[in-house]
Design an enzyme around this catalytic site. Structure first.
Site, PDB file in Angstrom:
ATOM      1  CB  VAL A 123     -11.564  15.646  -5.672  1.00 23.40           C
ATOM      2  CG1 VAL A 123     -12.687  14.909  -6.373  1.00 23.40           C
ATOM      3  CG2 VAL A 123     -10.805  14.702  -4.744  1.00 23.40           C
TER       4      VAL A 123
ATOM      5  CG  PHE B  19     -12.623   5.033  -4.978  1.00 28.96           C
ATOM      6  CD1 PHE B  19     -12.699   4.681  -3.636  1.00 28.96           C
ATOM      7  CD2 PHE B  19     -13.774   4.982  -5.741  1.00 28.96           C
ATOM      8  CE1 PHE B  19     -13.904   4.271  -3.069  1.00 28.96           C
ATOM      9  CE2 PHE B  19     -14.990   4.573  -5.188  1.00 28.96           C
ATOM     10  CZ  PHE B  19     -15.050   4.215  -3.845  1.00 28.96           C
ATOM     11  CG  LEU B  20      -8.420  11.344  -7.144  1.00 30.60           C
ATOM     12  CD1 LEU B  20      -7.246  12.015  -6.469  1.00 30.60           C
ATOM     13  CD2 LEU B  20      -8.975  12.259  -8.219  1.00 30.60           C
TER      14      LEU B  20
ATOM     15  CB  CYS C  24      -7.650  10.906   2.081  1.00 30.35           C
ATOM     16  SG  CYS C  24      -7.705  12.098   0.753  1.00 30.35           S
TER      17      CYS C  24
ATOM     18  CE  LYS D 276     -11.359  14.721   4.561  1.00 34.43           C
ATOM     19  NZ  LYS D 276     -12.716  14.296   4.638  1.00 34.43           N
TER      20      LYS D 276
ATOM     21  CE  LYS E 200       0.218  10.118  -2.820  1.00 32.55           C
ATOM     22  NZ  LYS E 200      -0.695   9.069  -3.203  1.00 32.55           N
TER      23      LYS E 200
ATOM     24  NE  ARG F 246      -4.227  18.856   1.916  1.00 32.03           N
ATOM     25  CZ  ARG F 246      -5.275  18.718   1.108  1.00 32.03           C
ATOM     26  NH1 ARG F 246      -6.480  19.029   1.551  1.00 32.03           N
ATOM     27  NH2 ARG F 246      -5.134  18.271  -0.115  1.00 32.03           N
TER      28      ARG F 246
HETATM   29  C1  UGA Z   1      -5.897   7.852  -0.500  1.00 36.41           C
HETATM   30  C2  UGA Z   1      -6.472   6.594  -1.170  1.00 36.41           C
HETATM   31  O1  UGA Z   1      -5.421   5.716  -1.539  1.00 36.41           O
HETATM   32  C3  UGA Z   1      -7.311   6.956  -2.390  1.00 36.41           C
HETATM   33  O2  UGA Z   1      -7.913   5.790  -2.938  1.00 36.41           O
HETATM   34  C4  UGA Z   1      -8.407   7.941  -1.970  1.00 36.41           C
HETATM   35  O3  UGA Z   1      -9.199   8.366  -3.074  1.00 36.41           O
HETATM   36  C5  UGA Z   1      -7.762   9.162  -1.335  1.00 36.41           C
HETATM   37  O4  UGA Z   1      -6.965   8.742  -0.192  1.00 36.41           O
HETATM   38  C6  UGA Z   1      -8.855  10.098  -0.912  1.00 36.41           C
HETATM   39  O5  UGA Z   1      -9.691   9.716  -0.092  1.00 36.41           O
HETATM   40  O6  UGA Z   1      -8.968  11.199  -1.481  1.00 36.41           O
HETATM   41  P1  UGA Z   1      -3.772   9.410  -0.959  1.00 36.41           P
HETATM   42  O7  UGA Z   1      -4.057  10.014   0.368  1.00 36.41           O
HETATM   43  O8  UGA Z   1      -3.519  10.305  -2.117  1.00 36.41           O
HETATM   44  O9  UGA Z   1      -4.989   8.449  -1.416  1.00 36.41           O
HETATM   45  O10 UGA Z   1      -2.444   8.541  -0.807  1.00 36.41           O
HETATM   46  P2  UGA Z   1      -1.978   7.035  -0.610  1.00 36.41           P
HETATM   47  O11 UGA Z   1      -0.985   6.742  -1.639  1.00 36.41           O
HETATM   48  O12 UGA Z   1      -3.100   6.090  -0.487  1.00 36.41           O
HETATM   49  O13 UGA Z   1      -1.208   7.141   0.774  1.00 36.41           O
HETATM   50  C7  UGA Z   1      -1.841   7.509   1.984  1.00 36.41           C
HETATM   51  C8  UGA Z   1      -0.862   7.402   3.137  1.00 36.41           C
HETATM   52  O14 UGA Z   1      -0.596   6.046   3.453  1.00 36.41           O
HETATM   53  C9  UGA Z   1       0.503   8.028   2.852  1.00 36.41           C
HETATM   54  O15 UGA Z   1       0.965   8.678   3.999  1.00 36.41           O
HETATM   55  C10 UGA Z   1       1.377   6.832   2.535  1.00 36.41           C
HETATM   56  O16 UGA Z   1       2.723   7.062   2.798  1.00 36.41           O
HETATM   57  C11 UGA Z   1       0.815   5.820   3.499  1.00 36.41           C
HETATM   58  N1  UGA Z   1       1.100   4.428   3.090  1.00 36.41           N
HETATM   59  C12 UGA Z   1       0.573   3.936   1.944  1.00 36.41           C
HETATM   60  C13 UGA Z   1       1.873   3.621   3.910  1.00 36.41           C
HETATM   61  O17 UGA Z   1       2.349   4.057   4.977  1.00 36.41           O
HETATM   62  N2  UGA Z   1       2.103   2.328   3.542  1.00 36.41           N
HETATM   63  C14 UGA Z   1       1.584   1.815   2.401  1.00 36.41           C
HETATM   64  O18 UGA Z   1       1.838   0.625   2.128  1.00 36.41           O
HETATM   65  C15 UGA Z   1       0.815   2.627   1.585  1.00 36.41           C
END
Ligand code: UGA
Length: 430
Positions: free
Chosen positions: A11, A150-151, A258, A261, A318, A325
């Site tokens: 971040v 929120f990124l 995120c 946690k 992803k 992590r």
């Molecule tokens: C997430 C949030 O989306 C951000 O808005 C937030 O700022 C960030 O955490 C944070 O708190 O720093 P991020 O962890 O980068 O972002 O990734 P996401 O794309 O949201 O995915 C999170 C997890 O959910 C991944 O394991 C993804 O595979 C899973 N996921 C996501 C699913 O299993 N199904 C979905 O439909 C979407």
């Protein structure tokens, strides 16, 4: 404005580069000398699309510098942004030691009317604790605010420059005015709330999305048992405008740095304030048990993993990141090894990092291409939808004389196509 960003993790670096791209004088500060040396020469210590270019431009224009000196970074700063890590301890409590350490270190150098912003994800009430620490060490008048981030990793630069909204948690107008001015170029809705609301908004945002994912995973498990297809169900219910079908693929559960946690921290926070029987404990528990549950189910269907060659495609949590992590691979590979499989792992970006996340074992190797990973394979597990994995022609590794299974962990492939190639297709909830 002179902006200092404390913490050059994910971040911190992205925020520093983006604020600099809007023409501010930005200083990135970290106690880790190695990181700062690397950033000084425009090398980002992790993979994030577009970030290195943004950093280079800002540094070339003289808008962005890096230092390990609190005195140099804080002196003369109008806005100081704390963006250090808040890891969870075993019981889910947010560990705030880096937030507090940076608050104490910045205090002696504060400028009159400086605004100290907490961007790290912290429980409600933390801003008061930050103030108590700063006020002990300075007579200077300063302000505080909570501005959550929120990124998403993988699209961090885009998300930061095109946010859905900016949430500014403040107790007074002065801090709000300064931060409103700073965020005007983002051209989005800016909302003024209390610091506690800002902190709750951050936790709720992540917890809601994690709940949504857990919900659809549970529905997928029911579909699996009764012959319904989860993709058809999502299509049907997604047309209800109150629900929508965006950000909704079922799979092996949520991972990354995120969601796991933040849901645990919210659960811990709820227990701490006496709200014991909350949803968040359960969400965490369901998500934690999910990978084992799915692998046991697949194992029954394929006659066990024992003695099989298994390709695990996608090791990061992803696509478009090298972050491992809480990546599904870190649970899937040890589970397969435990079951007696021979594993070959592939990822376009995180091969260098694997050793820090998965214990070495003679039965696992990591290779540089999908094709290499899938040679003479019995089971392919497509864990993460990197383009290299999605677009590969798997008919190239199909062996007529062999039974070969294809596990599509995020329902990203056409079952028909995979079956036409001669693989036995197994998805999630279909
Ligand atoms: C997430 C949030 O989306 C951000 O808005 C937030 O700022 C960030 O955490 C944070 O708190 O720093 P991020 O962890 O980068 O972002 O990734 P996401 O794309 O949201 O995915 C999170 C997890 O959910 C991944 O394991 C993804 O595979 C899973 N996921 C996501 C699913 O299993 N199904 C979905 O439909 C979407």
């Amino acid at each position: 404005m002179k902006i200092t960003v404390i913490g050059t993790g994910f971040v911190g670096v992205v925020s520093a580069a983006v604020y600099a791209s809007f023409g501010h004088e930005v200083v990135g500060l970290d106690v880790d000398e190695k990181k700062i040396e690397s950033l000084k020469s425009s090398r980002v210590p992790f993979f994030e699309p577009q970030l290195e270019e943004l950093l280079q431009t800002a540094q070339r224009n003289g808008n962005l510098t890096f230092t390990t000196s609190y005195q140099d970074a804080i002196t003369g700063s109008d806005v100081i942004i704390i963006a250090v890590g808040t890891p969870s301890s075993e019981d889910g409590n947010a560990d705030l030691k880096y937030v507090f350490a940076s608050s104490e270190s910045l205090a002696p150098y504060l400028n009159e009317n400086a605004v100290v912003v907490v961007k790290s994800t912290v429980p409600p009430g933390t801003l008061g604790e930050v103030e108590a620490r700063i006020t002990k060490l300075t007579q200077t008048k300063y302000f505080t605010a909570s501005v959550p981030e929120f990124l998403k990793e993988g699209t961090a630069v885009y998300d930061t420059t095109n946010p859905d909204r900016i949430v500014i948690g403040v107790k007074d107008d002065y801090a709000f005015k300064v931060l409103e001015e700073l965020h005007k170029p983002f051209n989005t809705i800016i909302i003024k709330v209390s610091p506690e609301s800002a902190q709750m908004a951050k936790y709720s945002n992540n917890a809601y999305l994690a709940t949504r994912i857990t919900f659809i995973n549970q529905i997928a498990d029911l579909c699996e048992k009764n012959g319904a297809d989860i993709q058809e169900v999502i299509k049907a219910i997604g047309l209800d405008k109150r629900i929508g079908k965006h950000y909704w693929y079922p799979g092996f559960g949520y991972g990354g740095s995120c969601f796991p946690k933040d849901v645990k921290e919210l659960a811990h926070y709820s227990r701490k304030i006496g709200e014991d029987g909350n949803l968040f404990n359960k969400i965490s528990e369901i998500n934690e048990n999910r990978i084992k549950k799915l692998l046991d189910n697949y194992s029954r269907k394929i006659g066990g993993f024992q003695g099989k060659n298994v390709a695990v495609l996608g090791l990061a949590f992803k696509p478009n990141t090298d972050d491992m992590r809480e990546a599904p691979s870190t649970k899937v590979i040890p589970h397969l090894l435990n079951e007696g499989a021979q594993v070959r792992g592939f990822d376009p970006k995180s091969l260098e990092l694997v050793k820090y996340f998965i214990k070495e074992d003679p039965s696992v190797s990591y290779v540089g291409s999908v094709e290499e990973a899938c040679q003479e394979i019995d089971v392919i597990i497509a864990l993460i939808e990197w383009p290299e994995i999605l677009n590969f022609d798997y008919s190239k590794v199909r062996k007529e004389q062999k039974s070969q299974w294809f596990i599509d962990a995020r329902n990203q492939f056409s079952p028909q196509l995979i079956s036409n190639w001669g693989f036995k297709y197994l998805g999630v909830g279909r």
